[in-house]
Enzyme design. Structure first.
Site, short mmCIF file in Angstrom:
data_model
loop_
_atom_site.label_atom_id
_atom_site.label_comp_id
_atom_site.label_asym_id
_atom_site.label_seq_id
_atom_site.Cartn_x
_atom_site.Cartn_y
_atom_site.Cartn_z
N SER A 102 21.80 -13.29 -11.41
CA SER A 102 23.02 -13.91 -10.47
C SER A 102 23.37 -13.32 -8.99
O SER A 102 24.41 -14.11 -7.94
CB SER A 102 24.58 -12.83 -11.06
OG SER A 102 23.78 -11.74 -10.87
N HIS A 103 22.83 -12.44 -8.33
CA HIS A 103 22.96 -12.29 -6.62
C HIS A 103 21.92 -11.99 -6.01
O HIS A 103 21.42 -11.49 -6.60
CB HIS A 103 23.88 -10.91 -6.85
CG HIS A 103 25.36 -11.74 -7.24
ND1 HIS A 103 25.12 -11.50 -8.73
CD2 HIS A 103 26.53 -11.40 -6.67
CE1 HIS A 103 27.15 -12.01 -8.80
NE2 HIS A 103 27.39 -11.35 -7.42
N ASN A 104 21.08 -12.18 -5.35
CA ASN A 104 20.00 -12.58 -4.00
C ASN A 104 20.33 -12.98 -3.00
O ASN A 104 20.36 -13.71 -2.20
CB ASN A 104 18.32 -12.94 -4.80
CG ASN A 104 17.76 -13.10 -3.85
OD1 ASN A 104 17.56 -11.61 -3.90
ND2 ASN A 104 16.91 -14.27 -4.65
#
Length: 330
Positions: free
Chosen positions: A92-94
């Site tokens: 979901s987040h990077n």
């Protein structure tokens, strides 16, 4: 943005009414019409201030296993590695952050799969890059509530609520009906007077049944919050830093509780340390500038009586989405 919109944002971040006509309830507390509430939220969505209003689930309660992962990626491989990692729907987040371990992402593996095996597969696809798998050992805080109020708004602001539960005390039953509810209410709430009724109709159930289910899941921690999620930058929070400490194990719960008490902290976890990475206490802080974040990090460190820490700012955002649960249709 005027005072009424700021107070509205504060309220729907903290506690969205789980009732048949939530926008009417909000209008009564703000002293404006239901139509004006709907119009203001529509404008805030169009201007990208509000990302969405929906259920925010405790993924572990639904059988998912999640972790923060840090990968050491050579400069020349950043783009390719980011594409490989971002292609997995559970990421979901990077973010790109400074240091040897420079690509930091959050990942969730569905029921029946392990995070370690998924990360190993992604690492192999990215030419066998070294990775640290850093699952939460203990959660002290999970609540992104941005302080959008200004002087003069506080007269209308509601009393701050207790922090939402970090764990569930009830087992989720993955029946087809329950999975259908999850897949529906993780999406943006319809901007109509009876939004839960619209969702209930699409699910083939009565509105009161859906409201009861949502309320029950919130009570038992399956849903951590039902709330508005804002775009940080659009409300002035242009800096976020991940602060990491090397904390003595016999003090980590005490320190975690101190970190969690600060409103600038949205997330706080105890994570495993290892030979290559001695840090075991993590907090995400949000500020209007890197300098403000640095000042908060210093105050946290002093309040907890710690010394060994770093603050890692993201220099690039490769991916930031809301995780869609049950993407495999199971």
């Amino acid at each position: 943005m005027d005072s009424t919109s700021r107070v509205l944002l504060d309220r729907i971040q903290r506690s969205f009414p789980i009732v048949s006509e939530p926008y009417r309830v909000l209008s009564e507390t703000l002293g404006i019409s239901e139509e004006e509430v709907l119009e203001r939220i529509a404008i805030l969505k169009q201007s990208r201030v509000i990302r969405q209003i929906s259920a925010i689930f405790n993924t572990g309660a639904l059988g998912y296993r999640s972790s923060l992962v840090a990968m050491a990626v050579p400069q020349e491989s950043l783009e390719r590695s980011a594409q490989i990692i971002n292609a997995y729907p559970g990421v979901s987040h990077n973010y790109l952050r400074p240091g040897k371990f420079n690509m930091w992402f959050t990942i969730a593996a569905p029921p029946g799969q392990s995070v370690e095996s998924v990360v190993a597969e992604l690492s192999a696809k990215a030419c066998g890059l070294p990775a640290l798998v850093l699952p939460a050992i203990k959660k002290y805080k999970l609540a992104v509530v941005l302080d959008v109020l200004e002087d003069g708004d506080w007269d209308q602001a509601e009393e701050k609520l207790d922090l939402p539960p970090t764990e569930s005390d009830q087992s989720f039953r993955p029946t087809p009906a329950n999975i259908a509810i999850v897949k529906s209410i993780q999406e943006d709430l319809p901007l109509v007077p009876n939004p839960f009724g619209v969702w209930a109709d699409s699910l083939g159930m009565e509105e009161h049944e859906l409201l009861r289910t949502v309320s029950d899941w919130m009570l038992h921690g399956t849903i951590r919050r039902f709330a508005a999620v804002l775009n940080h930058r659009e409300v002035g929070f242009r800096a976020n830093g991940m602060v990491i400490w090397n904390c003595p194990l016999d003090r980590i719960d005490e320190a975690g509780a101190i970190m969690a008490s600060y409103p600038e902290v949205s997330h706080c976890y105890n994570r495993p340390a290892c030979a290559d990475w001695p840090y075991n206490l993590y907090a995400m802080i949000h500020g209007r500038s890197p300098e403000e974040c640095g000042s908060v990090a210093q105050r946290l460190t002093e309040a907890a009586g710690l010394a060994d820490f770093q603050i890692l700012f993201s220099s690039r955002e490769y991916k930031k989405i809301r995780l869609k649960l049950f993407w495999q249709g199971n």
